[in-house]
Scaffold this motif. Sequence first.
Motif, PDB file in Angstrom:
ATOM      1  N   GLY A 126      35.401  35.233  36.483  1.00  0.00           N
ATOM      2  CA  GLY A 126      36.700  35.895  36.445  1.00  0.00           C
ATOM      3  C   GLY A 126      37.075  36.381  37.831  1.00  0.00           C
ATOM      4  O   GLY A 126      36.247  36.971  38.532  1.00  0.00           O
ATOM      5  N   MET A 127      38.306  36.116  38.233  1.00  0.00           N
ATOM      6  CA  MET A 127      38.732  36.466  39.584  1.00  0.00           C
ATOM      7  C   MET A 127      40.114  37.107  39.580  1.00  0.00           C
ATOM      8  O   MET A 127      40.920  36.861  38.682  1.00  0.00           O
ATOM      9  N   THR A 128      40.361  37.920  40.588  1.00  0.00           N
ATOM     10  CA  THR A 128      41.713  38.402  40.857  1.00  0.00           C
ATOM     11  C   THR A 128      42.217  37.694  42.108  1.00  0.00           C
ATOM     12  O   THR A 128      41.436  37.371  43.014  1.00  0.00           O
ATOM     13  N   MET A 129      43.522  37.451  42.139  1.00  0.00           N
ATOM     14  CA  MET A 129      44.153  36.820  43.297  1.00  0.00           C
ATOM     15  C   MET A 129      44.943  37.858  44.082  1.00  0.00           C
ATOM     16  O   MET A 129      45.743  38.598  43.512  1.00  0.00           O
ATOM     17  N   ILE A 139      45.865  33.364  50.355  1.00  0.00           N
ATOM     18  CA  ILE A 139      45.468  33.737  48.999  1.00  0.00           C
ATOM     19  C   ILE A 139      43.983  34.061  49.045  1.00  0.00           C
ATOM     20  O   ILE A 139      43.180  33.240  49.503  1.00  0.00           O
ATOM     21  N   THR A 140      43.624  35.250  48.592  1.00  0.00           N
ATOM     22  CA  THR A 140      42.220  35.659  48.594  1.00  0.00           C
ATOM     23  C   THR A 140      41.738  35.828  47.157  1.00  0.00           C
ATOM     24  O   THR A 140      42.402  36.490  46.355  1.00  0.00           O
ATOM     25  N   LEU A 141      40.607  35.221  46.849  1.00  0.00           N
ATOM     26  CA  LEU A 141      40.033  35.264  45.500  1.00  0.00           C
ATOM     27  C   LEU A 141      38.849  36.217  45.480  1.00  0.00           C
ATOM     28  O   LEU A 141      37.927  36.089  46.289  1.00  0.00           O
ATOM     29  N   HIS A 142      38.888  37.172  44.547  1.00  0.00           N
ATOM     30  CA  HIS A 142      37.817  38.159  44.404  1.00  0.00           C
ATOM     31  C   HIS A 142      37.150  37.982  43.031  1.00  0.00           C
ATOM     32  O   HIS A 142      37.822  38.107  42.003  1.00  0.00           O
ATOM     33  N   ASN A 143      35.866  37.701  43.021  1.00  0.00           N
ATOM     34  CA  ASN A 143      35.112  37.542  41.772  1.00  0.00           C
ATOM     35  C   ASN A 143      34.735  38.916  41.227  1.00  0.00           C
ATOM     36  O   ASN A 143      34.058  39.702  41.891  1.00  0.00           O
ATOM     37  N   VAL A 160      30.280  34.730  43.000  1.00  0.00           N
ATOM     38  CA  VAL A 160      30.923  33.921  44.027  1.00  0.00           C
ATOM     39  C   VAL A 160      31.480  34.860  45.095  1.00  0.00           C
ATOM     40  O   VAL A 160      32.225  35.789  44.766  1.00  0.00           O
ATOM     41  N   PRO A 161      31.148  34.652  46.363  1.00  0.00           N
ATOM     42  CA  PRO A 161      31.694  35.514  47.412  1.00  0.00           C
ATOM     43  C   PRO A 161      33.210  35.366  47.516  1.00  0.00           C
ATOM     44  O   PRO A 161      33.813  34.451  46.949  1.00  0.00           O
ATOM     45  N   GLN A 162      33.817  36.275  48.238  1.00  0.00           N
ATOM     46  CA  GLN A 162      35.273  36.232  48.456  1.00  0.00           C
ATOM     47  C   GLN A 162      35.657  34.919  49.133  1.00  0.00           C
ATOM     48  O   GLN A 162      35.030  34.487  50.100  1.00  0.00           O
ATOM     49  N   ILE A 163      36.694  34.270  48.601  1.00  0.00           N
ATOM     50  CA  ILE A 163      37.169  33.003  49.153  1.00  0.00           C
ATOM     51  C   ILE A 163      38.616  33.175  49.597  1.00  0.00           C
ATOM     52  O   ILE A 163      39.447  33.675  48.845  1.00  0.00           O
TER      53      ILE A 163
END
Length: 206
Positions: A126-129, A139-143, A160-163
């Motif tokens: 699950g991630m927030t954008m 766009i940064t994805l935070h798990n 998953v690290p920040q992408i």
Amino acid sequence: MPPRTSNTRTPRRMWLRLFAGFSLVLLLAGAAAVWYVKPEEKLDLSYDRLDLEPQLLQMAKERRPVLTLTEDELNNLFKKGLNDYLAEHPSTFVRITGAKFRQSGDRLTADINGMAGPVPFGAEFGMTMEVSTGAGGMITLHNDYTSIRGRKLPEGTLKVPQITVPLREHMPFMVEVERIELLGSGMRISFAVNWNDLLQLLLKWK
């Protein structure tokens, strides 16, 4: 010397049976664990290149500085971002072999397959954008959680690290991102545009 009786052999047999039973339990538990974490869906890391030229050309013709990315286009964009991250941060033990991203507003669900050593696994991340107009659009994805078959794992168990996914590389240099809006499915991007320069560039591309 008196012959050995069955009584003297009984403890040894009991220990052998106990050991065999314990080994069988461990074997079955290991097999059950491998089955439990195995991927439920076949996935890969391939993606289609994001081609914005037709939309940018239409945008220039209409003089309407808005472009909408579909959920499928975002899926390809995020898979490219994940590939780029994996290329920069290789892992010898945990390897990601496939991914699929599903959006709901600012929430993203990533179905990810991989290998932990010799064991294949499938998990939901699950991630927030988080979006930003800086640096041409980011766009940064935070798990924030990980689950396997609907059961959330303890925090930090498999993460998953920040992408960070840049939009700049998909845009002409004379286009500046003014606003990014996350939709229920997809994303709307508003621009500040030099229309003449953009149209001339796009016509050269054709």
